[in-house]
Design a protein around this motif. Structure first.
Motif, PDB file in Angstrom:
ATOM      1  N   PRO A 147       5.055  -0.981 -11.464  1.00 31.49           N
ATOM      2  CA  PRO A 147       4.929  -0.457 -12.850  1.00 31.49           C
ATOM      3  C   PRO A 147       3.825   0.694 -12.274  1.00 31.49           C
ATOM      4  O   PRO A 147       4.300   1.773 -13.392  1.00 31.49           O
ATOM      5  CB  PRO A 147       3.550  -1.236 -13.236  1.00 31.49           C
ATOM      6  CG  PRO A 147       2.599  -1.593 -12.345  1.00 31.49           C
ATOM      7  CD  PRO A 147       3.842  -2.226 -11.271  1.00 31.49           C
ATOM      8  N   VAL A 148       4.022   1.802 -11.640  1.00 33.14           N
ATOM      9  CA  VAL A 148       4.543   3.283 -11.334  1.00 33.14           C
ATOM     10  C   VAL A 148       5.296   3.399 -10.940  1.00 33.14           C
ATOM     11  O   VAL A 148       6.406   2.703  -9.983  1.00 33.14           O
ATOM     12  CB  VAL A 148       2.794   3.091 -10.591  1.00 33.14           C
ATOM     13  CG1 VAL A 148       1.847   2.574 -11.275  1.00 33.14           C
ATOM     14  CG2 VAL A 148       3.454   3.151  -9.848  1.00 33.14           C
ATOM     15  N   SER A 196       5.951   6.891   2.203  1.00 31.53           N
ATOM     16  CA  SER A 196       5.973   5.790   2.980  1.00 31.53           C
ATOM     17  C   SER A 196       4.724   4.674   2.202  1.00 31.53           C
ATOM     18  O   SER A 196       4.588   5.002   1.251  1.00 31.53           O
ATOM     19  CB  SER A 196       5.697   6.247   4.031  1.00 31.53           C
ATOM     20  OG  SER A 196       4.029   6.999   4.257  1.00 31.53           O
ATOM     21  N   VAL A 197       5.188   3.553   2.755  1.00 31.67           N
ATOM     22  CA  VAL A 197       5.024   2.175   2.640  1.00 31.67           C
ATOM     23  C   VAL A 197       4.358   1.035   3.615  1.00 31.67           C
ATOM     24  O   VAL A 197       5.058   1.225   4.413  1.00 31.67           O
ATOM     25  CB  VAL A 197       5.872   2.128   1.229  1.00 31.67           C
ATOM     26  CG1 VAL A 197       6.703   1.284   1.809  1.00 31.67           C
ATOM     27  CG2 VAL A 197       4.702   0.293   0.316  1.00 31.67           C
ATOM     28  N   THR A 238       1.042  -1.333  -0.046  1.00 31.94           N
ATOM     29  CA  THR A 238       0.026   0.267  -0.197  1.00 31.94           C
ATOM     30  C   THR A 238       0.858   1.186  -0.035  1.00 31.94           C
ATOM     31  O   THR A 238       1.210   1.130   0.191  1.00 31.94           O
ATOM     32  CB  THR A 238      -1.025  -0.274   0.756  1.00 31.94           C
ATOM     33  OG1 THR A 238      -1.335  -1.948   1.351  1.00 31.94           O
ATOM     34  CG2 THR A 238      -1.841   1.015   0.823  1.00 31.94           C
ATOM     35  N   LEU A 239       0.759   1.829  -1.410  1.00 34.98           N
ATOM     36  CA  LEU A 239       1.934   3.150  -0.762  1.00 34.98           C
ATOM     37  C   LEU A 239       0.561   4.150  -0.050  1.00 34.98           C
ATOM     38  O   LEU A 239      -0.399   4.444  -0.335  1.00 34.98           O
ATOM     39  CB  LEU A 239       1.939   3.569  -2.839  1.00 34.98           C
ATOM     40  CG  LEU A 239       2.038   2.652  -3.488  1.00 34.98           C
ATOM     41  CD1 LEU A 239       2.623   2.946  -4.946  1.00 34.98           C
ATOM     42  CD2 LEU A 239       4.109   2.218  -3.747  1.00 34.98           C
ATOM     43  N   GLU A 240       1.358   5.398   0.230  1.00 35.36           N
ATOM     44  CA  GLU A 240       0.713   6.450   0.442  1.00 35.36           C
ATOM     45  C   GLU A 240       0.263   7.409  -0.434  1.00 35.36           C
ATOM     46  O   GLU A 240       0.582   7.396  -1.350  1.00 35.36           O
ATOM     47  CB  GLU A 240       2.303   7.490   0.705  1.00 35.36           C
ATOM     48  CG  GLU A 240       2.086   8.410   1.233  1.00 35.36           C
ATOM     49  CD  GLU A 240       3.368   9.842   1.281  1.00 35.36           C
ATOM     50  OE1 GLU A 240       3.205  11.055   2.272  1.00 35.36           O
ATOM     51  OE2 GLU A 240       4.358   8.996   2.248  1.00 35.36           O
ATOM     52  N   ARG A 287      10.111   2.951   3.863  1.00 35.91           N
ATOM     53  CA  ARG A 287      10.106   4.042   2.684  1.00 35.91           C
ATOM     54  C   ARG A 287      10.556   3.953   1.755  1.00 35.91           C
ATOM     55  O   ARG A 287      11.200   2.846   1.182  1.00 35.91           O
ATOM     56  CB  ARG A 287      11.130   4.900   3.361  1.00 35.91           C
ATOM     57  CG  ARG A 287      10.650   5.760   4.744  1.00 35.91           C
ATOM     58  CD  ARG A 287      10.842   6.818   4.684  1.00 35.91           C
ATOM     59  NE  ARG A 287       9.364   8.068   5.822  1.00 35.91           N
ATOM     60  CZ  ARG A 287       8.515   7.859   6.181  1.00 35.91           C
ATOM     61  NH1 ARG A 287       7.740   8.260   4.298  1.00 35.91           N
ATOM     62  NH2 ARG A 287       7.257   8.209   6.900  1.00 35.91           N
ATOM     63  N   ILE A 288      10.542   4.780   0.392  1.00 37.67           N
ATOM     64  CA  ILE A 288      10.901   4.107  -0.739  1.00 37.67           C
ATOM     65  C   ILE A 288      12.013   4.786  -0.825  1.00 37.67           C
ATOM     66  O   ILE A 288      11.995   5.974  -0.612  1.00 37.67           O
ATOM     67  CB  ILE A 288       9.795   4.653  -2.078  1.00 37.67           C
ATOM     68  CG1 ILE A 288       8.626   3.857  -2.422  1.00 37.67           C
ATOM     69  CG2 ILE A 288      10.759   4.195  -3.333  1.00 37.67           C
ATOM     70  CD1 ILE A 288       8.414   2.649  -2.519  1.00 37.67           C
ATOM     71  N   ALA A 289      13.414   3.898  -0.764  1.00 37.49           N
ATOM     72  CA  ALA A 289      15.048   4.350  -1.346  1.00 37.49           C
ATOM     73  C   ALA A 289      14.565   4.553  -2.922  1.00 37.49           C
ATOM     74  O   ALA A 289      15.538   5.434  -2.895  1.00 37.49           O
ATOM     75  CB  ALA A 289      15.623   3.384  -0.661  1.00 37.49           C
TER      76      ALA A 289
END
Length: 134
Positions: A63-64, A71-72, A38-40, A85-87
């Motif tokens: 794919p996005v 945050s994720v 689940t993405l922020e 977190r997306i690094a």
């Protein structure tokens, strides 16, 4: 990985602690498993393919495009819910740095709770014959 991939979308540098977690120095365990991510800003999870996992993070196919440092939340088989977190994000893949370390071996453990093999999964055998009594 270049320095651009380590910067949040607003141009501010990540805290040193987050940079260390985003570093790819830990031992990674290659695998292919599905997970819920689940993405922020999203209300429902999406299914992603996890390609490798370590104590501090993972790489997944996504794919996005996602903003660095967003945050994720993930639900990993054998591990359960975990935040991070997306690094980094590039060409259909993302790196996630976990907020806390996990045991990546848990993701490889069988998830079934059964104690016996179902009939459809057993090898076909021929019945044993009894010796003739003369």
């Amino acid at each position: 990985m270049d320095a651009m991939n380590r910067m949040p979308g607003n141009g501010a540098k990540m805290a040193e602690e987050e940079l260390e977690r985003a570093d790819r120095t830990g031992q990674r365990d290659s695998l292919l498993m599905m997970a819920q991510m689940t993405l922020e800003g999203e209300n429902s999870p999406r299914e992603v393919r996890v390609r490798n996992i370590s104590e501090g993070g993972l790489m997944a196919e996504l794919p996005v495009s996602v903003e660095i440092n967003s945050s994720v939340q993930l639900d990993l088989r054998g591990v359960g819910p975990i935040t991070g977190r997306i690094a980094w994000c590039t060409q259909g893949r993302v790196g996630v740095a976990f907020d806390r370390q996990i045991d990546p071996k848990l993701a490889r453990k069988p998830v079934g709770g059964g104690t016996s093999t179902p009939e459809y999964a057993k090898a076909a055998t021929t019945p044993k014959t009894r010796p003739f009594n003369h």
